[in-house]
Scaffold this motif. Structure first.
Motif, PDB file in Angstrom:
ATOM      1  N   SER A 181      -7.065   8.222   0.325  1.00  0.00           N
ATOM      2  CA  SER A 181      -8.491   8.645   0.974  1.00  0.00           C
ATOM      3  C   SER A 181      -8.641   8.806   2.429  1.00  0.00           C
ATOM      4  O   SER A 181      -7.841   8.203   3.083  1.00  0.00           O
ATOM      5  CB  SER A 181      -9.573   7.625   0.249  1.00  0.00           C
ATOM      6  OG  SER A 181      -9.507   6.437   1.053  1.00  0.00           O
ATOM      7  N   SER A 182      -9.609   9.638   2.877  1.00  0.00           N
ATOM      8  CA  SER A 182      -9.795   9.781   4.283  1.00  0.00           C
ATOM      9  C   SER A 182     -10.123   8.346   4.911  1.00  0.00           C
ATOM     10  O   SER A 182      -9.516   8.129   6.014  1.00  0.00           O
ATOM     11  CB  SER A 182     -10.697  10.851   4.543  1.00  0.00           C
ATOM     12  OG  SER A 182     -12.091  10.371   3.764  1.00  0.00           O
ATOM     13  N   ALA A 183     -10.779   7.497   4.056  1.00  0.00           N
ATOM     14  CA  ALA A 183     -11.152   6.372   4.630  1.00  0.00           C
ATOM     15  C   ALA A 183     -10.150   5.442   4.883  1.00  0.00           C
ATOM     16  O   ALA A 183      -9.932   4.748   5.754  1.00  0.00           O
ATOM     17  CB  ALA A 183     -12.572   5.577   3.809  1.00  0.00           C
ATOM     18  N   GLY A 184      -9.241   5.456   3.683  1.00  0.00           N
ATOM     19  CA  GLY A 184      -7.780   4.670   3.918  1.00  0.00           C
ATOM     20  C   GLY A 184      -6.827   5.075   5.045  1.00  0.00           C
ATOM     21  O   GLY A 184      -6.287   4.233   5.755  1.00  0.00           O
ATOM     22  N   ILE A 185      -6.985   6.385   5.308  1.00  0.00           N
ATOM     23  CA  ILE A 185      -6.128   6.878   6.303  1.00  0.00           C
ATOM     24  C   ILE A 185      -6.800   6.544   7.708  1.00  0.00           C
ATOM     25  O   ILE A 185      -6.174   5.989   8.881  1.00  0.00           O
ATOM     26  CB  ILE A 185      -6.048   8.416   6.292  1.00  0.00           C
ATOM     27  CG1 ILE A 185      -5.159   8.774   5.010  1.00  0.00           C
ATOM     28  CG2 ILE A 185      -5.358   9.070   7.486  1.00  0.00           C
ATOM     29  CD1 ILE A 185      -5.021  10.316   4.773  1.00  0.00           C
ATOM     30  N   ARG A 186      -8.146   6.367   7.795  1.00  0.00           N
ATOM     31  CA  ARG A 186      -8.706   6.086   9.169  1.00  0.00           C
ATOM     32  C   ARG A 186      -8.360   4.642   9.288  1.00  0.00           C
ATOM     33  O   ARG A 186      -8.118   4.160  10.283  1.00  0.00           O
ATOM     34  CB  ARG A 186     -10.378   6.231   8.829  1.00  0.00           C
ATOM     35  CG  ARG A 186     -10.630   7.701   9.027  1.00  0.00           C
ATOM     36  CD  ARG A 186     -11.949   7.701   9.444  1.00  0.00           C
ATOM     37  NE  ARG A 186     -13.017   7.248   8.469  1.00  0.00           N
ATOM     38  CZ  ARG A 186     -13.276   8.069   7.223  1.00  0.00           C
ATOM     39  NH1 ARG A 186     -13.070   9.127   7.198  1.00  0.00           N
ATOM     40  NH2 ARG A 186     -14.043   7.422   6.273  1.00  0.00           N
ATOM     41  N   ARG A 187      -8.515   4.023   8.399  1.00  0.00           N
ATOM     42  CA  ARG A 187      -8.088   2.203   8.275  1.00  0.00           C
ATOM     43  C   ARG A 187      -6.775   2.172   8.899  1.00  0.00           C
ATOM     44  O   ARG A 187      -6.444   1.195   9.811  1.00  0.00           O
ATOM     45  CB  ARG A 187      -8.284   1.730   7.125  1.00  0.00           C
ATOM     46  CG  ARG A 187      -8.498   0.052   7.260  1.00  0.00           C
ATOM     47  CD  ARG A 187      -8.177  -0.630   5.685  1.00  0.00           C
ATOM     48  NE  ARG A 187      -7.044  -0.362   5.043  1.00  0.00           N
ATOM     49  CZ  ARG A 187      -6.267  -0.880   3.997  1.00  0.00           C
ATOM     50  NH1 ARG A 187      -7.368  -1.502   3.209  1.00  0.00           N
ATOM     51  NH2 ARG A 187      -5.310  -0.805   3.540  1.00  0.00           N
ATOM     52  N   ALA A 188      -5.507   2.884   8.442  1.00  0.00           N
ATOM     53  CA  ALA A 188      -4.454   2.812   8.645  1.00  0.00           C
ATOM     54  C   ALA A 188      -4.323   3.185  10.224  1.00  0.00           C
ATOM     55  O   ALA A 188      -3.327   2.481  11.112  1.00  0.00           O
ATOM     56  CB  ALA A 188      -3.687   3.522   7.924  1.00  0.00           C
ATOM     57  N   ILE A 189      -4.750   4.166  10.663  1.00  0.00           N
ATOM     58  CA  ILE A 189      -4.664   4.626  11.996  1.00  0.00           C
ATOM     59  C   ILE A 189      -5.295   3.675  12.932  1.00  0.00           C
ATOM     60  O   ILE A 189      -4.925   3.283  14.141  1.00  0.00           O
ATOM     61  CB  ILE A 189      -5.094   6.062  12.169  1.00  0.00           C
ATOM     62  CG1 ILE A 189      -4.313   7.100  11.098  1.00  0.00           C
ATOM     63  CG2 ILE A 189      -5.108   6.411  13.623  1.00  0.00           C
ATOM     64  CD1 ILE A 189      -2.928   6.956  11.436  1.00  0.00           C
ATOM     65  N   CYS A 190      -6.440   3.083  12.580  1.00  0.00           N
ATOM     66  CA  CYS A 190      -7.199   2.116  13.343  1.00  0.00           C
ATOM     67  C   CYS A 190      -6.176   0.780  13.402  1.00  0.00           C
ATOM     68  O   CYS A 190      -6.254   0.236  14.575  1.00  0.00           O
ATOM     69  CB  CYS A 190      -8.405   1.832  12.764  1.00  0.00           C
ATOM     70  SG  CYS A 190      -9.404   0.370  13.561  1.00  0.00           S
ATOM     71  N   GLY A 191      -5.553   0.443  12.363  1.00  0.00           N
ATOM     72  CA  GLY A 191      -4.498  -0.652  12.436  1.00  0.00           C
ATOM     73  C   GLY A 191      -3.453  -0.473  13.372  1.00  0.00           C
ATOM     74  O   GLY A 191      -3.107  -1.401  14.106  1.00  0.00           O
ATOM     75  N   ILE A 192      -2.969   0.719  13.286  1.00  0.00           N
ATOM     76  CA  ILE A 192      -1.840   1.188  14.539  1.00  0.00           C
ATOM     77  C   ILE A 192      -2.397   1.020  15.683  1.00  0.00           C
ATOM     78  O   ILE A 192      -1.668   0.469  16.618  1.00  0.00           O
ATOM     79  CB  ILE A 192      -1.270   2.559  13.952  1.00  0.00           C
ATOM     80  CG1 ILE A 192      -0.586   2.487  12.638  1.00  0.00           C
ATOM     81  CG2 ILE A 192      -0.326   2.774  15.065  1.00  0.00           C
ATOM     82  CD1 ILE A 192      -0.172   3.931  12.233  1.00  0.00           C
ATOM     83  N   SER A 193      -3.578   1.283  15.874  1.00  0.00           N
ATOM     84  CA  SER A 193      -4.011   1.373  17.434  1.00  0.00           C
ATOM     85  C   SER A 193      -4.234  -0.125  17.460  1.00  0.00           C
ATOM     86  O   SER A 193      -4.145  -0.467  18.819  1.00  0.00           O
ATOM     87  CB  SER A 193      -5.453   2.058  17.321  1.00  0.00           C
ATOM     88  OG  SER A 193      -6.402   1.821  18.537  1.00  0.00           O
ATOM     89  N   THR A 194      -4.755  -0.793  16.757  1.00  0.00           N
ATOM     90  CA  THR A 194      -4.919  -2.290  17.295  1.00  0.00           C
ATOM     91  C   THR A 194      -3.770  -3.007  17.516  1.00  0.00           C
ATOM     92  O   THR A 194      -3.647  -3.879  18.413  1.00  0.00           O
ATOM     93  CB  THR A 194      -5.981  -3.031  16.219  1.00  0.00           C
ATOM     94  OG1 THR A 194      -7.160  -2.329  15.981  1.00  0.00           O
ATOM     95  CG2 THR A 194      -6.117  -4.328  16.361  1.00  0.00           C
ATOM     96  N   ILE A 195      -2.917  -2.962  16.723  1.00  0.00           N
ATOM     97  CA  ILE A 195      -1.611  -3.541  16.890  1.00  0.00           C
ATOM     98  C   ILE A 195      -0.952  -3.365  18.125  1.00  0.00           C
ATOM     99  O   ILE A 195      -0.485  -3.984  18.969  1.00  0.00           O
ATOM    100  CB  ILE A 195      -0.389  -3.351  15.912  1.00  0.00           C
ATOM    101  CG1 ILE A 195      -1.183  -3.798  14.437  1.00  0.00           C
ATOM    102  CG2 ILE A 195       0.644  -3.737  16.193  1.00  0.00           C
ATOM    103  CD1 ILE A 195      -1.210  -5.324  14.411  1.00  0.00           C
ATOM    104  N   HIS A 196      -0.974  -2.087  18.754  1.00  0.00           N
ATOM    105  CA  HIS A 196      -0.615  -1.521  20.115  1.00  0.00           C
ATOM    106  C   HIS A 196      -1.176  -2.253  21.017  1.00  0.00           C
ATOM    107  O   HIS A 196      -0.632  -2.820  22.003  1.00  0.00           O
ATOM    108  CB  HIS A 196      -0.554  -0.021  20.194  1.00  0.00           C
ATOM    109  CG  HIS A 196       0.534   0.547  19.487  1.00  0.00           C
ATOM    110  ND1 HIS A 196       0.639   1.002  17.957  1.00  0.00           N
ATOM    111  CD2 HIS A 196       1.719   1.338  20.178  1.00  0.00           C
ATOM    112  CE1 HIS A 196       1.903   1.603  17.803  1.00  0.00           C
ATOM    113  NE2 HIS A 196       2.419   1.987  19.049  1.00  0.00           N
ATOM    114  N   LYS A 197      -2.693  -2.036  21.104  1.00  0.00           N
ATOM    115  CA  LYS A 197      -3.473  -2.683  22.102  1.00  0.00           C
ATOM    116  C   LYS A 197      -3.349  -4.204  22.357  1.00  0.00           C
ATOM    117  O   LYS A 197      -3.550  -4.775  23.181  1.00  0.00           O
ATOM    118  CB  LYS A 197      -4.905  -2.320  21.742  1.00  0.00           C
ATOM    119  CG  LYS A 197      -5.215  -0.782  22.049  1.00  0.00           C
ATOM    120  CD  LYS A 197      -6.730  -0.400  21.878  1.00  0.00           C
ATOM    121  CE  LYS A 197      -7.141  -0.602  20.628  1.00  0.00           C
ATOM    122  NZ  LYS A 197      -8.434  -0.004  20.622  1.00  0.00           N
TER     123      LYS A 197
END
Length: 318
Positions: free
Chosen positions: A87-103
């Motif tokens: 789902s688009s919501a699931g993809i947004r969650r995954a990309i948000c997680g990638i962003s957070t781990i980097h930051k």
């Protein structure tokens, strides 16, 4: 992969993008999640772990680095998730997680790159932005579920769980966190009332606490259940085994199954049961509030929402 140098602790404030060494992403992810434990909600940490491990596996298949990641790797990851019907919501969650781990590791955020932004736009045009709404357990459905409970130990627990969930609009994680010692009964002007202290919620990460009021019906059901709890029981929502003995606390993931079991016992149509989730009571109670004429501020206060558009998603299918 080369391990971090022995003086890695002295590099705590160094931008890892500047290090000319290979980083073990799984080890760094584990260390990062351990570092933020207690500062982030358990559900958030669980999502970061699942989503970023999936990204690591994808990068390994492509022989690319996951930490720090290239924008092109993330863009291709979005394409893969889109094609796999996530789902688009699931993809947004995954990309948000990638962003957070980097930051969290003081790395540049690759998800802000134009290539990733373009791929996210393409994904949204393909899949849309809407997310599936949990089925509603409103007052009419609640009454049907209550009629399917009996006076056994499990029946008493189920009644208390259903009525407390409806009255408090608790998220499932909040519902299972409620403690026996936080139940208070007061008498004012000859009228007895019951309340529960919700110690922490999704919108109260600093644990300021919120007093939740119960209706007389919910109060009676809760008190009947608490009488059955063994001395020293901490959590209100305890499990009941097949021998009708009270066990350990109910987990958040069990709420969905409990609702569905009661719904089948009540004879609800299987298509309705399929849509029931641990969020259904919250959805139904919000819809009933709107039907009763409650204003938006009252609904947000009752449901502990911080954004009005979130409330509107709950009630749009009323």
């Amino acid at each position: 992969m080369t391990n971090l140098p022995k003086n890695a602790s002295s590099l705590a404030h160094t931008n890892l993008n500047d290090l000319k060494i290979r980083i073990d992403p799984k080890e760094l992810l584990a260390n990062t999640l351990e570092k933020i434990e207690g500062a982030y909600a358990y559900a958030s940490i669980r999502a970061y772990r699942a989503d970023f491990n999936a990204f690591i596996e994808f990068c390994e298949e492509c022989n690319e680095d996951a930490l720090p990641a290239l924008p092109s790797s993330i863009a291709n990851f979005i394409i893969k998730l889109s094609n796999n019907k996530r789902s688009s919501a699931g993809i947004r969650r995954a990309i948000c997680g990638i962003s957070t781990i980097h930051k969290l590791n003081r790395m540049d955020d690759p998800t802000k790159d134009p290539d990733v932004t373009i791929e996210m736009r393409r994904m949204h045009r393909k899949l849309g932005r809407s997310s599936s709404q949990a089925g509603s357990i409103n007052i009419d459905t609640l009454d049907k579920l209550l009629s399917a409970t009996d006076d056994s130990i499990r029946g008493l627990r189920d009644r208390a769980l259903l009525l407390v969930a409806y009255d408090t609009l608790c998220r499932r994680s909040e519902l299972v966190s409620l403690q026996v010692k936080d139940v208070k009964t007061t008498i004012k002007n000859g009228v007895e009332s019951t309340s529960i202290l919700l110690r922490k919620s999704k919108t109260d990460q600093d644990s300021m606490g919120k007093i939740l009021r119960l209706s007389p019906r919910a109060s009676l059901a809760l008190m009947e259940w608490i009488k059955q709890l063994p001395e020293g029981q901490e959590k209100i929502m305890a499990g009941v085994n097949r021998a009708h003995s009270i066990g350990s606390a109910v987990g958040a993931g069990q709420i969905n199954r409990i609702y569905k079991r009661i719904a089948r016992a009540a004879g609800l149509d299987e298509s309705v049961i399929k849509g029931i989730s641990g969020h259904s009571m919250r959805v139904g109670a919000a819809q009933d509030l709107l039907s009763s004429g409650a204003s938006m501020p009252i609904m947000m206060q009752r449901g502990r929402w911080s954004k009005s558009d979130t409330v509107m998603r709950y009630v749009e299918h009323i």
